[in-house]
Motif scaffolding. Structure first.
Motif, PDB file in Angstrom:
ATOM      1  N   LEU A  38       0.835  -1.214   0.000  1.00 50.10           N
ATOM      2  CA  LEU A  38       0.000   0.000   0.000  1.00 50.10           C
ATOM      3  C   LEU A  38       0.863   1.254   0.000  1.00 50.10           C
ATOM      4  O   LEU A  38       0.593   2.200  -0.735  1.00 50.10           O
ATOM      5  N   VAL A  39       1.940   1.255   0.799  1.00 47.52           N
ATOM      6  CA  VAL A  39       2.764   2.464   0.939  1.00 47.52           C
ATOM      7  C   VAL A  39       3.486   2.788  -0.367  1.00 47.52           C
ATOM      8  O   VAL A  39       3.458   3.928  -0.835  1.00 47.52           O
ATOM      9  N   VAL A  40       4.130   1.789  -0.988  1.00 51.49           N
ATOM     10  CA  VAL A  40       4.905   2.113  -2.200  1.00 51.49           C
ATOM     11  C   VAL A  40       3.976   2.487  -3.363  1.00 51.49           C
ATOM     12  O   VAL A  40       4.322   3.322  -4.192  1.00 51.49           O
ATOM     13  N   ASN A  41       2.768   1.895  -3.385  1.00 48.91           N
ATOM     14  CA  ASN A  41       1.844   2.241  -4.478  1.00 48.91           C
ATOM     15  C   ASN A  41       1.266   3.657  -4.333  1.00 48.91           C
ATOM     16  O   ASN A  41       0.655   4.164  -5.272  1.00 48.91           O
ATOM     17  N   GLN A  42       1.469   4.288  -3.155  1.00 52.92           N
ATOM     18  CA  GLN A  42       1.016   5.675  -2.962  1.00 52.92           C
ATOM     19  C   GLN A  42       1.940   6.669  -3.647  1.00 52.92           C
ATOM     20  O   GLN A  42       1.584   7.822  -3.839  1.00 52.92           O
ATOM     21  N   ILE A  43       3.162   6.251  -3.981  1.00 51.75           N
ATOM     22  CA  ILE A  43       4.146   7.177  -4.571  1.00 51.75           C
ATOM     23  C   ILE A  43       3.772   7.378  -6.050  1.00 51.75           C
ATOM     24  O   ILE A  43       3.634   6.388  -6.794  1.00 51.75           O
ATOM     25  N   PRO A  44       3.595   8.640  -6.488  1.00 55.69           N
ATOM     26  CA  PRO A  44       3.031   8.877  -7.819  1.00 55.69           C
ATOM     27  C   PRO A  44       3.756   8.203  -8.978  1.00 55.69           C
ATOM     28  O   PRO A  44       3.121   7.709  -9.903  1.00 55.69           O
ATOM     29  N   GLY A  45       5.095   8.147  -8.942  1.00 57.69           N
ATOM     30  CA  GLY A  45       5.824   7.556 -10.066  1.00 57.69           C
ATOM     31  C   GLY A  45       5.828   6.035 -10.084  1.00 57.69           C
ATOM     32  O   GLY A  45       6.316   5.420 -11.034  1.00 57.69           O
ATOM     33  N   VAL A  46       5.304   5.428  -9.012  1.00 55.97           N
ATOM     34  CA  VAL A  46       5.245   3.962  -8.956  1.00 55.97           C
ATOM     35  C   VAL A  46       3.945   3.510  -9.610  1.00 55.97           C
ATOM     36  O   VAL A  46       2.860   3.951  -9.230  1.00 55.97           O
ATOM     37  N   VAL A  47       4.067   2.638 -10.599  1.00 51.34           N
ATOM     38  CA  VAL A  47       2.862   2.143 -11.269  1.00 51.34           C
ATOM     39  C   VAL A  47       2.302   0.946 -10.509  1.00 51.34           C
ATOM     40  O   VAL A  47       1.113   0.894 -10.204  1.00 51.34           O
ATOM     41  N   GLU A  48       3.159  -0.018 -10.175  1.00 53.48           N
ATOM     42  CA  GLU A  48       2.689  -1.219  -9.459  1.00 53.48           C
ATOM     43  C   GLU A  48       3.881  -1.991  -8.917  1.00 53.48           C
ATOM     44  O   GLU A  48       4.954  -1.983  -9.514  1.00 53.48           O
ATOM     45  N   ASN A  49       3.666  -2.609  -7.774  1.00 57.31           N
ATOM     46  CA  ASN A  49       4.716  -3.446  -7.188  1.00 57.31           C
ATOM     47  C   ASN A  49       4.416  -4.922  -7.430  1.00 57.31           C
ATOM     48  O   ASN A  49       3.312  -5.295  -7.806  1.00 57.31           O
ATOM     49  N   GLY A  50       5.415  -5.770  -7.182  1.00 54.87           N
ATOM     50  CA  GLY A  50       5.287  -7.196  -7.503  1.00 54.87           C
ATOM     51  C   GLY A  50       4.720  -8.062  -6.393  1.00 54.87           C
ATOM     52  O   GLY A  50       4.789  -9.298  -6.485  1.00 54.87           O
ATOM     53  N   LEU A  51       4.163  -7.428  -5.326  1.00 54.01           N
ATOM     54  CA  LEU A  51       3.518  -8.229  -4.276  1.00 54.01           C
ATOM     55  C   LEU A  51       2.099  -8.581  -4.704  1.00 54.01           C
ATOM     56  O   LEU A  51       1.321  -7.689  -5.087  1.00 54.01           O
ATOM     57  N   PHE A  52       1.754  -9.840  -4.658  1.00 54.97           N
ATOM     58  CA  PHE A  52       0.393 -10.303  -4.954  1.00 54.97           C
ATOM     59  C   PHE A  52      -0.182 -10.802  -3.631  1.00 54.97           C
ATOM     60  O   PHE A  52       0.167 -11.885  -3.157  1.00 54.97           O
ATOM     61  N   ILE A  53      -1.036  -9.977  -3.019  1.00 55.16           N
ATOM     62  CA  ILE A  53      -1.592 -10.291  -1.698  1.00 55.16           C
ATOM     63  C   ILE A  53      -3.044 -10.719  -1.875  1.00 55.16           C
ATOM     64  O   ILE A  53      -3.845  -9.975  -2.456  1.00 55.16           O
ATOM     65  N   ASP A  54      -3.392 -11.881  -1.375  1.00 57.21           N
ATOM     66  CA  ASP A  54      -4.778 -12.402  -1.453  1.00 57.21           C
ATOM     67  C   ASP A  54      -5.269 -12.504  -2.901  1.00 57.21           C
ATOM     68  O   ASP A  54      -6.457 -12.277  -3.160  1.00 57.21           O
ATOM     69  N   ILE A  55      -4.404 -12.793  -3.810  1.00 55.23           N
ATOM     70  CA  ILE A  55      -4.810 -12.934  -5.217  1.00 55.23           C
ATOM     71  C   ILE A  55      -4.737 -14.401  -5.649  1.00 55.23           C
ATOM     72  O   ILE A  55      -5.611 -14.883  -6.370  1.00 55.23           O
ATOM     73  N   CYS A  56      -3.734 -15.111  -5.170  1.00 59.73           N
ATOM     74  CA  CYS A  56      -3.537 -16.501  -5.608  1.00 59.73           C
ATOM     75  C   CYS A  56      -4.451 -17.449  -4.827  1.00 59.73           C
ATOM     76  O   CYS A  56      -4.578 -17.341  -3.607  1.00 59.73           O
ATOM     77  N   ASP A  57      -5.086 -18.381  -5.537  1.00 64.37           N
ATOM     78  CA  ASP A  57      -6.008 -19.351  -4.912  1.00 64.37           C
ATOM     79  C   ASP A  57      -5.382 -20.731  -4.747  1.00 64.37           C
ATOM     80  O   ASP A  57      -5.698 -21.460  -3.812  1.00 64.37           O
ATOM     81  N   VAL A  58      -4.564 -21.100  -5.726  1.00 61.98           N
ATOM     82  CA  VAL A  58      -4.023 -22.470  -5.766  1.00 61.98           C
ATOM     83  C   VAL A  58      -2.557 -22.388  -6.154  1.00 61.98           C
ATOM     84  O   VAL A  58      -2.190 -21.591  -7.017  1.00 61.98           O
TER      85      VAL A  58
END
Ligand code: 5RP
Length: 260
Positions: A203-223
């Motif tokens: 959440l913190v790094v994605n708040q920085i305007p020049g950051v488009v997206e980080n590589g953490l996938f939280i609660d996305i993977c099922d299997v």
């Protein structure tokens, strides 16, 4: 592709091959990026050609799009597909909650968009990808080229107050020039060693305007499908709370490479 497969490559093959059994005719399938996902794309291509499996694939990178077309899979955009039944992709790390680090191949932005537009995300991995704590693998941040140094300074400042063991930031290079993603951006790899609170960091790094997206996938993977070099496979379903074991046949190298 030429030569002997290493045990890790055989493990990746086993996981990828087993994951193809999750796919049924009529499905819209997100196709991940990386060496493990490439085996999955080849496996689905084989089913399309030999069984007449009818799927529409949404690739997560230009590399995967080219491979999927080569394998005879119908390729559509995410907007054409609108929503996906399943996405199958590799990962750089996964933990016990199936939270992930992705982006070693620099495709995590499209991978995250595609995975979150899917009913189910299945990760395919070799056993070395399983970790107790995320962060030994450098966390990729996709960043906009404009104002890169200012963005990097803001990322480093943010890391000061975050629960991490390392704080080095490295601009990913492609030879002598910065690596460029499919979206025309760059990648900052964060060498954090151990991430105490992945959700907060994301959440913190994605708040920085020049950051488009980080590589953490939280609660996305099922299997997660974990392959072993001898063909054994473990399938962990976090929602059902089940762990099942299986085995896939790993053909001799000559046959493995016959359609590549
Ligand atoms: C690409 C990714 C890949 O899934 C991840 O790097 C794993 O790659 P491989 O299957 O080659 O080990 O996130 O952006």
């Amino acid at each position: 592709m030429q030569g002997e497969l290493s045990p890790i490559d055989r493990a990746k093959f086993a996981a990828a091959k087993r994951s193809c059994a999750f796919v049924e005719s009529g499905m819209r399938v997100g196709l991940g990026t990386g060496s493990t996902a490439a085996w999955m794309v080849r496996g689905l291509g084989e089913r399309v050609r030999e069984e007449g499996l009818k799927i529409r694939g949404v690739p997560t990178s230009s590399r995967t799009a080219a491979l999927a077309r080569e394998m005879g899979i119908e390729v559509v955009t995410l907007d054409e597909a609108r929503w996906l039944d399943v996405t199958i992709d590799g990962a750089d790390e996964f933990d016990a909650d199936l939270n992930l680090i992705k982006g070693g191949g620099g495709a995590h932005l499209q991978e995250k968009i595609v995975a979150t537009a899917s009913d189910q995300m299945i990760v395919i991995a070799d056993p070395a990808k399983e970790v107790a704590h995320l962060g030994a693998f450098p966390l990729p941040l996709e960043v906009i080229p404009f104002g890169l140094n200012a963005t990097r300074a803001l990322v480093e400042e943010a890391l000061e107050s975050l629960d991490v063991f390392g704080r080095e930031t490295v601009l990913r290079m492609d030879g002598d020039t910065p690596f460029v993603t499919d979206e025309g951006n760059h990648v900052l790899d964060l060498h954090l060693k151990r991430i105490g609170n992945p959700r907060q960091l994301s959440l913190v790094v994605n708040q920085i305007p020049g950051v488009v997206e980080n590589g953490l996938f939280i609660d996305i993977c099922d299997v997660v499908v974990i392959g072993e070099g001898d063909g054994r496979v473990e399938v962990r379903d976090i929602n059902a709370g089940t762990i099942t074991h299986d085995r896939v046949e790993i053909p001799e190298n000559d046959n493995l490479f016959s359609d590549i």
